[in-house]
Scaffold this active site. Structure first.
Site, PDB file in Angstrom:
ATOM      1  N   ASP A   2       0.870  -1.159   0.000  1.00 36.67           N
ATOM      2  CA  ASP A   2       0.000   0.000   0.000  1.00 36.67           C
ATOM      3  C   ASP A   2       0.917   1.222   0.000  1.00 36.67           C
ATOM      4  OD1 ASP A   2      -2.471   1.513   0.346  1.00 36.67           O
ATOM      5  OD2 ASP A   2      -1.771   1.863   2.389  1.00 36.67           O
ATOM      6  N   ASP A   4      -0.153   5.202   0.851  1.00 35.18           N
ATOM      7  CA  ASP A   4      -0.391   6.156   1.937  1.00 35.18           C
ATOM      8  C   ASP A   4      -0.321   5.453   3.288  1.00 35.18           C
ATOM      9  OD1 ASP A   4      -0.925   8.554   0.431  1.00 35.18           O
ATOM     10  OD2 ASP A   4      -2.830   7.658  -0.166  1.00 35.18           O
TER      11      ASP A   4
END
Length: 337
Positions: free
Chosen positions: A15, A17
């Site tokens: 991922d 953020d």
């Protein structure tokens, strides 16, 4: 082959953020972790729910931060949403786009026609995060959905991590339409749906992927749904108290303070931790209560406590019997200040 956590996997899916960066600042150690994986010839993918950038823009952003990335390694919810729309709609169909220019461009490149008004007779609405999204386009989207357009959401993340704390994410904007329409989106494309994870595994012909995220309700739940092992890093949204209370479908395989955990023994991060004591900490259980004693690495204490909270002890029933344990539990928000 070395015996660190990452060495058991043939693909690592990051991922972005809260894992690799916060808004526009790289998280300490992210670039080093990526380069070490590359040195070990471990394939890498980046899968993000953020629909405000295209894959090439994400790769450029990462490279600008010193984190190496190729556009082909990046999967976004914007690209996945446009691809799904193209599968379901005839070529050239009008789609009302709520979000950033990146989402409009993805819709256009998928052979569809981005529009921004009910008068354009959209057959679908696609909603993604965009910092400039305002009342006017949300009103057009509400009217279009009421008129029969199919409502697609790129994701439903309630917040975005930032150095200043969580900020409203696409889920908060989706909630505006949910309130106005008194209904749910017809299709949610991004995490926690398994599509991004499975697409990454297919692209890289992976038999044993590892997904890394900072959110239990999207990254980890999506990996669980996709039947993949996962690592929660504590650099983003979900914290220790969230992990202790996590339901079964949001429980990661591993937890680490940050991405350096990829290069430590897997058993040092595996959840739940060993019963009793480890690394200077001791957890004592008495029925539906548990006490933490000792001192040491906070992640070790977290793993030990997961062993009891995931077995029925309420988080509210955890107490501390050493000053270090009390300070740690207070910092997690488990004990009242």
């Amino acid at each position: 082959m070395s015996d660190h956590l990452a060495s058991s996997y043939d693909l690592v899916i990051f991922d972005l953020d809260g894992v690799v960066f916060l808004i526009d600042k790289p998280i300490t150690g992210a670039a080093e972790a990526v380069e070490r994986l590359r040195a070990d010839a471990t394939p890498i993918a980046y899968a993000t729910n953020n629909a405000s950038r295209r894959a090439a823009d994400v790769a450029a952003l990462l490279n600008g931060m010193g984190v190496s990335a190729e556009p082909a390694e990046v999967l976004t919810s914007a690209g996945a949403s446009a691809a799904l729309l193209a599968e379901r709609l005839p070529a050239g169909a009008p789609v009302l786009v709520v979000g950033a220019e990146a989402l409009r461009a993805e819709v256009r490149d998928a052979g569809l026609t981005p529009v921004d008004s009910l008068e354009d007779e959209p057959v679908a609405v696609v909603q993604g995060y965009g910092p400039e999204v305002g009342w006017k386009i949300l009103a057009e989207a509400a009217l279009a959905v009421r008129a029969g357009a199919t409502w697609f959401a790129t994701n439903t993340d309630r917040t975005l991590p930032s150095p200043r704390g969580p900020l409203p994410g696409n889920g908060s904007l989706v909630a505006v339409l949910r309130t106005a329409l008194d209904r749910e989106p017809d299709v949610v494309v991004g995490k926690p749906q398994p599509g991004l994870f499975r697409t990454a595994a297919t692209l890289f012909k992976s038999q044993r992927p590892l997904s890394i995220g900072d959110r239990l309700d999207t990254d980890i739940q999506g990996a669980v749904t996709a039947e993949m092992d996962s690592l929660l890093v504590l650099t983003g949204v979900s914290g220790p108290a969230d992990l202790l209370a996590a339901p079964e479908d949001r429980r990661p395989t591993y937890v680490a303070a940050d991405l350096s955990g990829l290069f430590r023994p897997a058993d040092d991060a595996r959840l739940p931790g060993p019963g009793g004591e480890s690394g200077g900490w001791r957890v004592t259980r008495d029925g539906d209560r548990a006490a933490l004693d000792g001192s040491g690495d906070p992640v070790v204490a977290l793993r030990l406590l997961c062993a009891v909270t995931w077995d029925g002890v309420p988080v509210s029933a955890i107490t501390a019997t050493s000053p270090e344990a009390e300070e740690l539990l207070r910092s997690w928000g488990v004990l009242d200040s």
